[in-house]
Design a protein around this motif. Structure first.
Motif, PDB file in Angstrom:
ATOM      1  N   GLY A   1      66.036  54.535   9.600  1.00 50.20           N
ATOM      2  CA  GLY A   1      66.372  54.498   8.356  1.00 50.20           C
ATOM      3  C   GLY A   1      67.594  54.312   8.110  1.00 50.20           C
ATOM      4  O   GLY A   1      68.217  53.484   7.737  1.00 50.20           O
TER       5      GLY A   1
ATOM      6  N   ALA B   1      69.131  51.361  10.077  1.00 48.25           N
ATOM      7  CA  ALA B   1      69.034  50.109   9.086  1.00 48.25           C
ATOM      8  C   ALA B   1      69.863  50.502   7.932  1.00 48.25           C
ATOM      9  O   ALA B   1      70.462  48.939   7.412  1.00 48.25           O
ATOM     10  N   GLY B   2      70.167  51.389   7.118  1.00 47.43           N
ATOM     11  CA  GLY B   2      71.086  51.348   6.236  1.00 47.43           C
ATOM     12  C   GLY B   2      72.441  51.159   6.767  1.00 47.43           C
ATOM     13  O   GLY B   2      73.093  50.505   5.897  1.00 47.43           O
TER      14      GLY B   2
ATOM     15  N   PHE C   1      73.236  47.579   6.550  1.00 46.56           N
ATOM     16  CA  PHE C   1      73.343  47.003   5.165  1.00 46.56           C
ATOM     17  C   PHE C   1      74.767  46.883   4.889  1.00 46.56           C
ATOM     18  O   PHE C   1      75.045  46.112   3.815  1.00 46.56           O
TER      19      PHE C   1
ATOM     20  N   LEU D   1      73.210  48.278  -6.704  1.00 52.10           N
ATOM     21  CA  LEU D   1      72.238  49.096  -6.197  1.00 52.10           C
ATOM     22  C   LEU D   1      70.656  48.581  -6.282  1.00 52.10           C
ATOM     23  O   LEU D   1      70.075  48.625  -5.203  1.00 52.10           O
ATOM     24  N   ALA D   2      70.649  47.542  -7.309  1.00 52.19           N
ATOM     25  CA  ALA D   2      69.247  46.946  -7.577  1.00 52.19           C
ATOM     26  C   ALA D   2      68.938  46.127  -6.197  1.00 52.19           C
ATOM     27  O   ALA D   2      68.048  46.168  -5.606  1.00 52.19           O
TER      28      ALA D   2
ATOM     29  N   SER E   1      70.325  46.435  -3.281  1.00 55.33           N
ATOM     30  CA  SER E   1      70.154  47.159  -2.094  1.00 55.33           C
ATOM     31  C   SER E   1      68.907  47.587  -1.826  1.00 55.33           C
ATOM     32  O   SER E   1      68.193  47.728  -0.655  1.00 55.33           O
ATOM     33  N   ILE E   2      68.125  48.242  -2.960  1.00 58.50           N
ATOM     34  CA  ILE E   2      66.776  48.748  -3.026  1.00 58.50           C
ATOM     35  C   ILE E   2      65.915  47.591  -2.596  1.00 58.50           C
ATOM     36  O   ILE E   2      65.092  47.694  -1.847  1.00 58.50           O
TER      37      ILE E   2
ATOM     38  N   ALA F   1      66.210  47.056   1.032  1.00 61.64           N
ATOM     39  CA  ALA F   1      65.716  48.347   1.687  1.00 61.64           C
ATOM     40  C   ALA F   1      64.047  48.000   1.756  1.00 61.64           C
ATOM     41  O   ALA F   1      63.502  48.225   2.761  1.00 61.64           O
ATOM     42  N   GLU F   2      63.327  47.586   0.718  1.00 66.40           N
ATOM     43  CA  GLU F   2      62.127  47.490   0.476  1.00 66.40           C
ATOM     44  C   GLU F   2      61.610  46.339   1.608  1.00 66.40           C
ATOM     45  O   GLU F   2      60.698  46.602   2.188  1.00 66.40           O
TER      46      GLU F   2
ATOM     47  N   THR G   1      63.255  45.272   4.136  1.00 64.63           N
ATOM     48  CA  THR G   1      63.334  45.981   5.761  1.00 64.63           C
ATOM     49  C   THR G   1      62.294  46.815   5.967  1.00 64.63           C
ATOM     50  O   THR G   1      61.630  46.793   7.130  1.00 64.63           O
ATOM     51  N   ALA G   2      62.038  47.618   4.936  1.00 62.67           N
ATOM     52  CA  ALA G   2      60.494  48.713   5.428  1.00 62.67           C
ATOM     53  C   ALA G   2      59.441  47.893   5.850  1.00 62.67           C
ATOM     54  O   ALA G   2      58.726  48.267   6.673  1.00 62.67           O
TER      55      ALA G   2
END
Lengths: 193, 259
Positions: free
Chosen positions: B143, B146-147, B150, B191-192, B194-195, B198-199, B201-202
């Motif tokens: 995690g 991955a971050g 970004f 932030l939106a 990036s979220i 992130a989703e 990527t998961a």
């Protein structure tokens, strides 16, 4: 870690990355203030360094969110080259524990504004105890130490607690958090209204 | 290249242990001697480029100077107020100068230790080693990695948001107040996005079979060997020897009187 969805872990990491950069950006600002005012220069802006634990805990609402996110943000700072080096990871953990302890006291159920502000103050307390030793504040006059501590508490409550909640709420309104605890609460609220 | 090839976790633990030990020291000479030792290691053993090193190191002189004058201006009541020296036309107790010097040397020593770590360690290896040696859960380790990936994307995204705002007629900020306001406008979309990333990527990681289980194999394996332990023992021995020496000669200072 087992009851965490991978999605939550990575979103937490992404938040930590963004705020890791923000944390680093605030260091030179703190450095300038410290150069002119001495160690107390850090205190008014100290709350910014606790903000990710408040945001992550408020959005994800799982035990450990405050602690782990702050630790990751610190790790990211090391990876980007925070000159304080690996010790900053330990500092992140210490700050995270303060906020986590407050959330633990509510059994990770209550995320009202006052809890978030208390969590920011919790980080202020633990980080200050650390600073007493590592930064050698212990050598200062008691009144100076007290002034530093009070300013840091206020900063923790306002910048971390209040601003952290404001940013998270603004995010929830965009709808990106729909699969997270905070977003779900927002959806419910809309239906009820 | 000896220091470059050490196990990253052991190197980090050594640095943290040294910092914790140094925290207990309140005399100016011990941290200074240790600082010289770290400089020798960095320049002659790790062979870090001196110019680059000085560039990274210079801000700490400013921090150290800030620490020095605060300690003199806001020092606690000295134990022996009769022993004073004259500095810039003021009389200052010798004790305060010693503590101030000690704390400024401490800042420089911490900085030298962390630069020794940062300039000789690959950060991705550091995370992988934390997972393999320090039991960091794979879910968290990957995690974080991955971050970390970004970062360049977040930078691009910021440029994109800035342009989008300008296209819609928001002018570049000129005053400090406008600048603060501008960053407030940037943070939520940033932030939106990036979220969302992130989703995605998961989902991608899970669809490729990532479970986060500890029973997994590693492409890049990290081990701890004798040379890693030797490094840790060497560093701590030097520090403990310096402290003992200070104790024997009698200039060592502990917490006493500072509380």
């Amino acid at each position: 870690m087992n009851n965490w969805r991978l999605k939550e872990v990575i979103v937490m990491a992404a938040l930590s990355v963004v705020f890791g950069v923000v944390y680093l950006a605030f260091l030179p600002l703190g450095g300038i203030l410290v150069g002119f005012m001495g160690p107390i220069g850090y205190e008014p802006i100290f709350g910014i360094w606790f903000i990710v634990s408040i945001i992550a805990a408020y959005i994800i609402r799982k035990p450990g969110a405050a602690f782990i996110s702050e630790t990751i943000a610190a790790t990211i700072e090391v990876m980007l080259g925070n000159a304080l080096g690996p010790i900053i990871i330990l500092v992140g953990m210490i700050q995270g524990i303060g906020a986590e302890a407050v959330f633990a006291a509510t059994k990770w159920k209550n995320y009202a504004l006052w809890v978030l502000m208390l969590a920011g103050m919790g980080s202020a307390v633990t980080s200050f105890i650390w600073g007493m030793f590592q930064g050698g504040y212990i050598a200062f006059a008691p009144s100076y130490i007290l002034a530093m501590f009070v300013i840091r508490l206020i900063s923790g409550a306002l910048i971390a607690g209040w601003l952290g909640k404001a940013i998270s709420d603004a995010l929830a309104k965009t709808g990106v958090l729909s699969s997270f605890a905070l977003g779900k609460e927002y959806k419910k609220g809309k239906k009820a209204a | 290249m000896y220091i470059h090839n050490l196990n990253p976790s052991i190197k980090a633990i050594t640095v943290i242990l040294s910092v914790l030990l140094l925290t207990m020291v309140f005399d100016p000479i011990t941290p200074f001697l240790f600082l010289v030792w770290i400089w020798i290691l960095t320049i002659f053993v790790a062979k870090v480029n001196i110019k680059k090193y000085l560039l990274y190191f210079s801000p700490f002189f400013i921090f150290a100077a800030g620490m020095f004058w605060t300690n003199i201006a806001f020092a606690n009541e000295p134990i022996n107020p009769t022993e004073v020296v004259s500095l810039f036309g003021n009389t200052i107790p010798i004790e305060d100068i010693q503590t101030a010097l000690s704390l400024s040397h401490r800042i420089l020593t911490f900085a030298s230790l962390s630069l020794l770590f940062l300039l000789t360690t690959n950060v991705v290896h550091f995370i992988l080693s934390l997972m393999q040696q320090c039991k960091l859960p794979p879910k968290l380790a990957y995690g974080i990695l991955a971050g970390y990936r970004f970062l360049p994307m977040i930078k691009d995204e910021l440029v994109l948001i800035k342009s989008a705002h300008r296209v819609r007629g928001i002018n570049r900020a000129k005053t400090l107040k406008e600048n603060v306001h501008q960053y407030k406008r940037f943070i939520v979309p940033l932030l939106a996005s990036s979220i969302r990333k992130a989703e995605r990527t998961a989902i991608a990681m899970e669809s490729k079979g990532f479970t986060g289980s500890r029973e997994r194999t590693f492409y890049r394996q990290f081990t701890v060997t004798t040379k890693d332990w030797l490094f840790m023992i060497m560093m701590l021995t030097v520090l403990v020897t310096l402290i003992t020496l200070a104790w024997q000669i009698g200039y060592f200072r502990w917490y006493t009187g500072e509380i």
